[in-house]
Design an enzyme around this catalytic site. Structure first.
Site, mmCIF file in Angstrom:
data_model
loop_
_atom_site.group_PDB
_atom_site.id
_atom_site.type_symbol
_atom_site.label_atom_id
_atom_site.label_comp_id
_atom_site.label_asym_id
_atom_site.label_seq_id
_atom_site.Cartn_x
_atom_site.Cartn_y
_atom_site.Cartn_z
ATOM 1 C CE LYS A 144 46.276 27.103 -8.326
ATOM 2 N NZ LYS A 144 47.439 27.958 -8.001
ATOM 3 C CG HIS A 171 54.829 26.864 -9.077
ATOM 4 N ND1 HIS A 171 55.164 27.034 -10.407
ATOM 5 C CD2 HIS A 171 53.549 27.260 -8.945
ATOM 6 C CE1 HIS A 171 54.117 27.535 -11.043
ATOM 7 N NE2 HIS A 171 53.140 27.685 -10.188
#
Lengths: 435, 435
Positions: B195, B330
């Site tokens: 991320k 996801h």
């Protein structure tokens, strides 16, 4: 629960002399009936295309099927439909093969029938209808369409097995309209799928007009199986904008993805948005990318027998809605097991909003392998009940008769062109475009 | 079998101060656990996004759920996912909403959780694993990826409930690499989803390079959640062509379908075919048509919580393969019920060939509601066993503690921006693009 046997029954059923751009139906249509037997003696069934090639395909898969858990069978065999499909879209298409006779989609056809038989077996074991193993029905009534053909005299079958001709010869507009009147009186259909590409387009245009006058509220689909040039397709599309644009469509007017795209483009340019359907240019998932990119097809005809079974029909439905395509359903000559597989697929596929095609009215009750006789259409619909699995059982005596007909008839693969040469014109060849 | 009750449990679980372009994770992540109870006292479970809005949504659906046959529930509620999804693709996207907080996809999220709970209920009733109700597993082991974040010091929770900080602060390359080493030592992951969109892109590029050196064989994905301009995205894509092009991808570098398409085009023009993944530009089926037409996205991130559940994941897989797209998955902050729903979806979706994202290592075993404690990753994988349903049961005491945390914490919806203002910068705003 384990699968302990796969029984493959090659059968023949009488088929009337129906015409299409492929040629002429033989006196017998060939089908394969599967019985998938579990160790607790439950039997799941399915029906698919017939002939020797597909029967050999099932025999070759027995080693992978026997011993498998029916709940896992579709996953175990997934390579049959997820492996790359060979060939260009033209090779894969049904332009040069009648459905069920393209070796390039044999694996998908084997998979589809086995998936359906496994679902029927699981449904019987759980006492649940097949559609309720697929997320649950979104409709209780599945609509089918009338499916008129130009035809020669005769009811199918040969020699002592020749059948009465319920519908009679129909080689022009008026007898064709009579045919539809009879078919609708018997079955209550609310849509008309009309097989064309047989007579001069002007005669076929006139036939559609007479159908439209006879059944003013009913959507009409016209399917010449690629018999026309782009120019002729556009001419017919323009002439019949009103008749086909009212909830109907123009199916595979011309051959190939580029031809279809050209027809669409020219019709749109003329202000006509009659959608183009297809089960010829588009016959499998890999064809869809090109079809969408070129706007070659606006309505995809699914088929539980060669797109990959019932779950694949659901996948296809979601895909079609996502890309703005309509979803309809194709048919071949078939019996009641296929009717029910088609009905359960449609019941569990929300995007399937067109009435399904069906050749079922052309089959003779004498050949039905479903116990209790032919499945009934009420107001054109098959009702999905709470019966387990597909909701029909096999009549073993009838199945045995089907095997005997297969053994005694000379046909081992579908060949409409040979039949045309035999009965109509010894020099007949399938020429595309014919007009 | 009929559904007689739907129990909706809003819970809170400790969540460490993880950073993303959305801001900062609050000390508690909110989840909802469902129990779908049948008349024969079997209970199907599911886990989804939390907070008051979704809990109210479930309460409002009770009248349609109670009394239904769980085998038919997905069909009965199909309008929730087949009704038209409102808004333009930008409204529907997660550009301006963190996942789980977009009112436009509330219906899909409600449907997804109910479909999963119904599948778990049916699986328990039949003593079949969920994936085997979906055609059968195509894999026994489902791979997940390491999911490092830049983070502040702290282990999540607040006040007396503050948790030990297993991973420590990580606001630069070296501590980030240490974080991944620890995560992989614990779980055996074979992929890294990183991320980003938090620090200056040059620092993030350096972090990826150090990750690549530390784990030379492991594919790396980089996900800045739209923090970058097209220009910066292309710059990063060029700088990291080797590191991301080796089985990894660049996820949502920039906002919007046109921005993504521009990044793709410029990278391709530079000879770089690192695929672009997305769970921001593309979050539902209606987004796919534009994404395909513009070549804006090459890998779609599915999510069982908002794409429509497990069958929708299968539909999406077939669609992605058909259009030449890859399929990944996801994740949000979640517990073990979601791990198992994700694993069963992946097991039954042949096209899902990327390791699934998961925030699971960031959750504290103290908060796990699954009986027996956290689900284990072995060599980075969750093993699909023969256990019925999703394969996990609820620990009611743990669930009660989750409800108590929910009742006592002040959070009722996820708001990473507010948390960022509270702890890092009182004037912080999410600005896109930031770089």
């Amino acid at each position: 629960m384990k699968i302990v046997d796969l029984r493959v029954h090659s059968i023949a059923i009488a088929d009337p002399p129906l015409r299409s751009s492929y040629g002429l139906h033989q006196p017998y249509a060939l089908r394969t009936v599967l019985e998938l037997v579990s160790d607790d003696k439950i039997v799941g069934i399915a029906e698919t295309h017939g002939g020797d090639a597909i029967a050999r395909g099932f025999e070759a898969l027995k080693g992978r099927v026997i011993g498998a858990d029916p709940f896992r069978l579709a996953g175990l065999l997934i390579d049959l439909v997820e492996g790359d499909v060979p060939g260009s879209s033209l090779d894969r298409s049904q332009t040069f093969h009648v459905p069920g006779e393209n070796p390039l989609d044999l694996k998908q056809r084997l998979y589809s029938a086995l998936e359906i038989a496994a679902l029927d077996l699981c449904g019987r074991a759980l006492r649940k209808p097949v559609c309720d193993l697929l997320g649950g029905r979104v409709r209780d009534e599945v609509a089918f369409s009338a499916y008129p053909f130009y035809k020669h005299a005769g009811g199918g079958g040969e020699g002592k097995d020749a059948r009465p001709d319920e519908y009679g010869e129909a080689l022009g507009p008026e007898p064709l309209v009579r045919q539809v009147k009879h078919m609708i009186a018997q079955n209550g259909f609310k849509d008309i799928k009309f097989k064309t590409g047989v007579l001069d387009p002007e005669v076929e245009i006139e036939t559609v007009r007479q159908l439209h006058r006879a059944f003013p509220g009913l959507p009409i689909r016209m399917d010449p199986n690629c018999a026309w040039s782009v120019e002729t397709s556009v001419k017919v599309g323009k002439a019949l904008a009103k008749e086909l644009g009212n909830g109907g469509y123009l199916e595979d007017p011309t051959a190939g993805m580029d031809g279809m795209a050209a027809v669409r483009k020219q019709l749109l340019a003329a202000g006509i948005d009659t959608p183009l359907g297809s089960n010829v240019a588009v016959t499998c998932f890999p064809d869809l990318r090109e079809a969408v990119a070129k706007d070659a097809v606006q309505i995809v005809l699914s088929d539980v027998h060669y797109w990959g079974g019932l779950r694949a029909t659901q996948h296809l439905g979601k895909l079609c809605k996502t890309f703005g395509l309509g979803l309809s359903m194709h048919s071949n000559s078939h019996l009641g097991v296929s009717v029910m597989a088609m009905a359960h697929a449609a019941a569990a596929t929300p995007q399937l909003t067109y009435a399904c095609d069906t050749h079922y009215p052309w089959s003779d009750a004498k050949d039905e392998v479903v116990a209790g006789g032919k499945v009934r259409f009420t107001n054109g619909c098959v009702r999905i009940t709470d019966r387990p699995g597909l909701g029909v059982d096999l009549d073993q005596d009838q199945l045995a008769r089907g095997r005997e007909r297969y053994a005694s008839c000379p046909y081992r693969k579908r060949d409409d062109e040979a039949e045309m040469r035999k009965h109509v014109d010894p020099n007949w060849k399938r020429v595309l475009p014919r007009w």
